[in-house]
Every structure is written in structure tokens, then in C-alpha cells.
Motif scaffolding. Structure first.
Motif, PDB file in Angstrom:
ATOM      1  N   VAL A   9       0.865  -1.177   0.000  1.00 46.53           N
ATOM      2  CA  VAL A   9       0.000   0.000   0.000  1.00 46.53           C
ATOM      3  C   VAL A   9       0.904   1.230   0.000  1.00 46.53           C
ATOM      4  N   ILE A  10       0.587   2.170  -0.878  1.00 45.93           N
ATOM      5  CA  ILE A  10       1.406   3.377  -1.011  1.00 45.93           C
ATOM      6  C   ILE A  10       0.525   4.601  -0.740  1.00 45.93           C
ATOM      7  N   GLY A  11       0.887   5.403   0.265  1.00 47.41           N
ATOM      8  CA  GLY A  11       0.127   6.602   0.620  1.00 47.41           C
ATOM      9  C   GLY A  11       0.776   7.848   0.049  1.00 47.41           C
ATOM     10  N   ILE A  12      -0.034   8.740  -0.511  1.00 48.45           N
ATOM     11  CA  ILE A  12       0.487   9.952  -1.150  1.00 48.45           C
ATOM     12  C   ILE A  12      -0.095  11.180  -0.456  1.00 48.45           C
ATOM     13  N   ASP A  13       0.781  12.095  -0.028  1.00 45.70           N
ATOM     14  CA  ASP A  13       0.354  13.325   0.648  1.00 45.70           C
ATOM     15  C   ASP A  13       1.568  14.251   0.643  1.00 45.70           C
ATOM     16  N   ARG A  14       1.435  15.431   1.278  1.00 50.44           N
ATOM     17  CA  ARG A  14       2.631  16.268   1.407  1.00 50.44           C
ATOM     18  C   ARG A  14       2.896  16.690   2.840  1.00 50.44           C
ATOM     19  N   PHE A  15       1.984  16.316   3.773  1.00 50.67           N
ATOM     20  CA  PHE A  15       2.174  16.720   5.169  1.00 50.67           C
ATOM     21  C   PHE A  15       2.918  15.625   5.922  1.00 50.67           C
ATOM     22  N   PRO A  16       4.079  15.975   6.523  1.00 52.32           N
ATOM     23  CA  PRO A  16       4.936  14.957   7.142  1.00 52.32           C
ATOM     24  C   PRO A  16       4.222  14.125   8.204  1.00 52.32           C
ATOM     25  N   ASP A  17       3.358  14.761   9.017  1.00 46.36           N
ATOM     26  CA  ASP A  17       2.701  13.993  10.082  1.00 46.36           C
ATOM     27  C   ASP A  17       1.745  12.957   9.499  1.00 46.36           C
ATOM     28  N   ARG A  18       1.087  13.319   8.402  1.00 46.68           N
ATOM     29  CA  ARG A  18       0.144  12.381   7.773  1.00 46.68           C
ATOM     30  C   ARG A  18       0.893  11.225   7.112  1.00 46.68           C
ATOM     31  N   LEU A  19       2.030  11.547   6.484  1.00 42.55           N
ATOM     32  CA  LEU A  19       2.836  10.487   5.864  1.00 42.55           C
ATOM     33  C   LEU A  19       3.390   9.558   6.941  1.00 42.55           C
ATOM     34  N   ARG A  20       3.778  10.158   8.077  1.00 42.04           N
ATOM     35  CA  ARG A  20       4.308   9.353   9.185  1.00 42.04           C
ATOM     36  C   ARG A  20       3.213   8.412   9.720  1.00 42.04           C
ATOM     37  N   ALA A  21       2.005   8.953   9.889  1.00 41.13           N
ATOM     38  CA  ALA A  21       0.895   8.114  10.374  1.00 41.13           C
ATOM     39  C   ALA A  21       0.602   6.988   9.377  1.00 41.13           C
ATOM     40  N   ALA A  22       0.689   7.302   8.079  1.00 43.75           N
ATOM     41  CA  ALA A  22       0.446   6.273   7.056  1.00 43.75           C
ATOM     42  C   ALA A  22       1.445   5.127   7.205  1.00 43.75           C
ATOM     43  N   GLN A  23       2.684   5.480   7.502  1.00 41.56           N
ATOM     44  CA  GLN A  23       3.716   4.443   7.678  1.00 41.56           C
ATOM     45  C   GLN A  23       3.516   3.680   8.977  1.00 41.56           C
ATOM     46  N   MET A  24       3.394   4.442  10.075  1.00 41.58           N
ATOM     47  CA  MET A  24       3.408   3.828  11.405  1.00 41.58           C
ATOM     48  C   MET A  24       2.102   3.109  11.724  1.00 41.58           C
ATOM     49  N   LYS A  25       0.978   3.707  11.352  1.00 44.29           N
ATOM     50  CA  LYS A  25      -0.323   3.178  11.783  1.00 44.29           C
ATOM     51  C   LYS A  25      -1.015   2.358  10.692  1.00 44.29           C
ATOM     52  N   ALA A  26      -0.808   2.744   9.421  1.00 37.74           N
ATOM     53  CA  ALA A  26      -1.533   2.050   8.347  1.00 37.74           C
ATOM     54  C   ALA A  26      -0.623   1.102   7.561  1.00 37.74           C
ATOM     55  N   GLY A  27       0.650   1.038   7.931  1.00 34.84           N
ATOM     56  CA  GLY A  27       1.552   0.082   7.293  1.00 34.84           C
ATOM     57  C   GLY A  27       1.855   0.370   5.836  1.00 34.84           C
ATOM     58  N   ALA A  28       1.829   1.657   5.450  1.00 32.26           N
ATOM     59  CA  ALA A  28       2.030   2.019   4.051  1.00 32.26           C
ATOM     60  C   ALA A  28       3.458   2.488   3.783  1.00 32.26           C
ATOM     61  N   GLU A  29       3.874   2.341   2.526  1.00 30.55           N
ATOM     62  CA  GLU A  29       5.019   3.092   2.037  1.00 30.55           C
ATOM     63  C   GLU A  29       4.467   4.460   1.645  1.00 30.55           C
ATOM     64  N   THR A  30       5.298   5.493   1.580  1.00 31.02           N
ATOM     65  CA  THR A  30       4.721   6.815   1.320  1.00 31.02           C
ATOM     66  C   THR A  30       5.485   7.579   0.241  1.00 31.02           C
ATOM     67  N   LEU A  31       4.758   8.499  -0.396  1.00 26.26           N
ATOM     68  CA  LEU A  31       5.343   9.426  -1.367  1.00 26.26           C
ATOM     69  C   LEU A  31       4.871  10.831  -1.037  1.00 26.26           C
ATOM     70  N   ASP A  32       5.793  11.796  -1.060  1.00 25.24           N
ATOM     71  CA  ASP A  32       5.484  13.209  -0.828  1.00 25.24           C
ATOM     72  C   ASP A  32       5.369  13.874  -2.198  1.00 25.24           C
ATOM     73  N   TYR A  33       4.136  14.249  -2.572  1.00 18.75           N
ATOM     74  CA  TYR A  33       3.924  14.747  -3.934  1.00 18.75           C
ATOM     75  C   TYR A  33       4.525  16.127  -4.175  1.00 18.75           C
ATOM     76  N   SER A  34       4.959  16.803  -3.091  1.00 17.11           N
ATOM     77  CA  SER A  34       5.619  18.092  -3.297  1.00 17.11           C
ATOM     78  C   SER A  34       7.109  17.897  -3.597  1.00 17.11           C
ATOM     79  N   ARG A  35       7.592  16.657  -3.435  1.00 17.05           N
ATOM     80  CA  ARG A  35       9.019  16.401  -3.631  1.00 17.05           C
ATOM     81  C   ARG A  35       9.327  15.503  -4.818  1.00 17.05           C
ATOM     82  N   VAL A  36       8.410  14.602  -5.141  1.00 14.84           N
ATOM     83  CA  VAL A  36       8.700  13.679  -6.247  1.00 14.84           C
ATOM     84  C   VAL A  36       7.599  13.752  -7.286  1.00 14.84           C
ATOM     85  N   ASP A  37       7.930  13.347  -8.516  1.00 16.96           N
ATOM     86  CA  ASP A  37       6.918  13.217  -9.555  1.00 16.96           C
ATOM     87  C   ASP A  37       6.165  11.906  -9.292  1.00 16.96           C
ATOM     88  N   ILE A  38       4.872  12.010  -9.071  1.00 17.06           N
ATOM     89  CA  ILE A  38       4.109  10.840  -8.618  1.00 17.06           C
ATOM     90  C   ILE A  38       4.074   9.746  -9.685  1.00 17.06           C
TER      91      ILE A  38
END
Ligand SMILES: [Zn+2]
Ligand SMILES: [Zn+2]
Length: 393
Positions: A213-242
Motif C-alpha cells: 500500500v502506497i500513501g500519497i500526501d505532502r504533510f509529514p505527520d500524515r505520511l508518518r501516520a500512514a507508515q506507522m499506523k496504516a503500514g504504508a510506504e509513502t510518497l510526498d507529492y511536493s518532492r517527487v513526480d508521482i
């Protein structure tokens, strides 16, 4: 009683309003213990949902105690601790009987607006404009719940208020996004938006068999929660081309399932020209919704894959890549949540320890703090995922 009322774009006020009363024999009155903000409320606050009137009470995700019931309420009783599904079904029409209560034929007493705009009218929603029925919302001390036997669910023993309240809206919306996508074992699922619904969609995708599961957002706390609580890998759309990042993560295939948990106020992050175009057209009323996430999903999804949309859209969008969608053989699934068909199953997952939505509640505040709380939620300040009001203090 005290209630949080909409008075215009970016104008919420705590007001004194009359207590709700039983209107129909199948109604109950719920004394609200917890009532959560939701991302879709921001579309009301930002003025994108027509037919709001000054004084309308907002809020649609809540838990409380039944204090009054009409003579035709059979299964629920005074004193029951219940959650209520945010989208109202009648329980009797064909759609309700087939588990698609958000398409209910009977729960919206103001069908004309939707009929004109959409061709047909869907269900009523608590606290979500007169086009959706004009029902008072839950950011109040009390709320009237129609067709209570169908829409309100007793919270099982052993499930805390803090976990149960989100079975009203965020959990079933995220779960339905994953469920209707037809996830198969081994699938890669990408989720745009790591707010409450996105978090629940990610966790649900895993419960339903997704391998990654891959979560996409730009807010660090939300990306962290996606990793820690939802078991996702994450992408920050403000930093990478999705698109590039998703292809790189999937050997050039693209995700099997793409879930939109953002909706009409999306930004693309990587394509400033496109965002400016969408914002300009939305500002002058030439399009009502910004389709940045939809475009990214259509481009990124694997051939023959499925797009599942639970982020809310209201009207028209522009520059929609229909050619890509058609030629890639994509399947689109979408809709408002049909929580009535999922509530019991979700309580079971919570009781079994497979699902714990309580981390969505980053802030618990009195109703008097409503206007500031929504400002914080909108600005995603103070690592705010969801504010939950406790109207009884
Ligand atoms: Zn909601
Ligand atoms: Zn119905």
C-alpha cells in the motif's frame, strides 16, 4: 442547545438554537458525546457546496446516547450508546435493500436540486446542505436521527467511544474505497490523500489482501501516520513526480488499484501550471471541481486497473483525460459511503484488534472552540488529523 453553525464562506459560529424534536415515528434523538470534523466539511466552509443557509448546523460523524425514541423504533432503546452512519438511508427502498443506501430513494426530502443537477436524487446527509436534505448536523448537544433502526448502530461492549465514533464516516468510507476496488491478493494499492479516510482506506486495503500500500500526501505527520499506523510506504507529492515514482516502485506497471481520498479541492503538486489553470477556472465558476488527483490516477494506474473514488466531487471538471482512461481499459468505481452494510463488520475488526481508528483523533476540544478548530484542521496545523468535539463538555 449549543451548536456550531455555518454562516457563510469561512464563517462558523457557536450559537444557541432550539433543541431537536421527534418529527417522524421512526426518529430518535441522540445526545451527542463525540462529533468529529471531516475533510468533506471543508468544501462547505470554502463555499463550494451550494444550498447552504446561514444558521445550518454542520457535522456528520458522531457517537452518543439515545434519549428519546419514536413509537415505530423497534430495535433501539433509550440509553443505547450508538454511532450513526453519516449518509441517511430509509432501509426499505431497493437501493437500501441492496446495500447501496447512499443512493436511497426516500431519505432526501429536497430532491429537486439533485434531480436538476444530477438527473436523479441520492440520499440525505447530516449537516451537508439543503440539496442533501437539509438535515441538522452533529456539532451540537443533540441531533435528530431519522430511520433510526437502519442508520444507528449500538456500539458493542469492549469498543471505546474513541474507536467507535469513526465507524460513522471515516472508517466505512475508507473501507468501501478498498472493497469496491475488488482488491486481489498481491495487489499494489496507491491511495491519494492521507487524511482520516485515506488512512482507513490504506488499512482496509491490507485487510482485504493488498500486498503493498502506497500513501500519497505532502504533510509529514500524515505520511508518518500512514507508515506507522496504516503500514504504508509513502510518497510526498511536493518532492517527487508521482507518476515516475509509482512506475519505479511497480517495475513500470503502475499500481493495480488507485484510490482518491482527496476530492474536489486537489492540487497536483508537481505541475504548477495545471494547478493554476484549475484554480483560475474554479474561481470564476467555469469548473466547480479540481481534478488533479483524478488525472494523476488515470495516468499512473496500470492498464486494466481500477480507480476507486470516495473523495467528494460536486459538479463539473475540465481537461479530463478520457482518452487515457478508455485506451488503458480502466474501471471506475465511486460513490458516497454505504456504511450501513459495513458497520457490524467494522466493529468486528475493531474488537479483534485488526483495526484501530482512534489515532485519527489528534485533538479533542469543547464545541466552543469550533471555529478555531476548523481553522487548525483546514491549515493542517499542529499535526491535526481530526478534531473531535465533546459537546457535553
Ligand atoms: Zn465525512
Ligand atoms: Zn432507502
Amino acid at each position: 442547545m449549543k451548536a456550531l453553525c455555518w454562516n457563510g464562506t469561512n464563517d462558523l459560529r457557536v450559537e444557541r438554537v432550539p433543541d431537536p424534536v421527534l418529527v417522524n415515528p421512526h426518529d430518535v434523538i441522540v445526545k451527542v458525546a463525540l462529533s468529529s470534523v471531516c475533510g468533506s466539511d471543508l468544501h462547505l466552509i470554502d463555499g463550494y457546496v451550494p444550498t447552504m443557509r446561514p444558521g445550518d448546523i454542520i457535522g456528520h460523524e458522531f457517537l452518543g446516547e439515545i434519549v428519546e425514541k419514536g413509537p415505530e423504533v423497534r430495535y433501539l432503546n433509550r440509553g443505547d450508546r450508538v454511532i450513526t452512519v453519516s449518509i441517511i438511508g430509509c432501509g426499505h427502498c431497493g437501493h437500501c435493500q441492496h446495500g447501496e443506501s447512499s443512493l436511497c430513494d426516500n431519505s432526501n426530502p429536497n430532491p429537486d436540486y439533485a434531480r436538476t443537477a444530477y438527473g436523479h436524487c441520492g440520499a440525505g446527509i447530516f449537516g451537508y446542505s439543503h440539496a442533501f436534505g437539509g438535515y441538522a448536523g452533529s456539532h451540537a448537544e443533540y441531533i435528530r436521527v431519522p430511520y433510526a433502526d437502519f442508520n444507528a448502530f449500538r456500539v458493542p461492549d469492549g469498543v471505546s467511544d474513541e474507536k467507535a465514533v469513526f465507524v460513522s464516516d471515516a472508517v466505512p468510507t475508507g473501507y468501501m474505497a478498498a472493497d469496491m476496488a475488488g482488491i486481489r491478493p498481491g495487489d499494489v494499492v496507491a491511495v491519494w490523500g492521507c487524511g482520516g479516510v485515506g488512512q482507513m482506506a490504506m488499512r482496509s486495503a491490507t485487510l482485504l489482501g493488498a500486498e503493498r500500500v502506497i500513501g500519497i500526501d505532502r504533510f509529514p505527520d500524515r505520511l508518518r501516520a500512514a507508515q506507522m499506523k496504516a503500514g504504508a510506504e509513502t510518497l510526498d507529492y511536493s518532492r517527487v513526480d508521482i507518476f515516475d515514482a509509482l512506475q519505479a516502485m511497480t517495475g513500470g506497471r503502475g499500481p493495480d488499484v488507485c484510490i482518491d481520498a482527496v476530492g474536489m479541492e486537489a492540487d497536483s503538486g508537481s505541475n504548477a501550471v495545471e494547478d493554476l489553470y484549475d484554480r483560475a477556472k474554479q474561481a470564476v465558476g467555469l469548473q466547480t471541481d479540481r481534478p488533479a488527483v483524478l488525472r494523476q490516477m488515470i495516468e499512473s494506474c496500470r492498464k486494466g486497473g481500477t480507480l476507486s473514488i470516495v473523495g467528494v466531487y460536486g459538479g463539473l471538471i475540465d481537461k479530463f483525460p478520457m482518452g487515457a482512461a478508455m485506451n488503458k481499459g480502466l474501471t471506475f468505481r465511486m460513490g458516497q459511503q454505504n456504511g450501513q452494510r459495513y458497520a457490524e463488520r467494522l466493529f468486528e475488526h475493531i474488537r479483534n484488534g485488526e483495526l484501530d481508528p482512534s489515532y485519527l483523533m489528534t485533538h479533542r476540544l469543547p464545541l466552543d472552540d469550533g471555529p478555531q478548530a476548523y481553522r487548525m484542521f483546514k491549515e493542517k496545523a499542529d499535526d491535526c488529523l481530526r478534531v473531535v468535539f465533546a459537546p457535553q463538555g
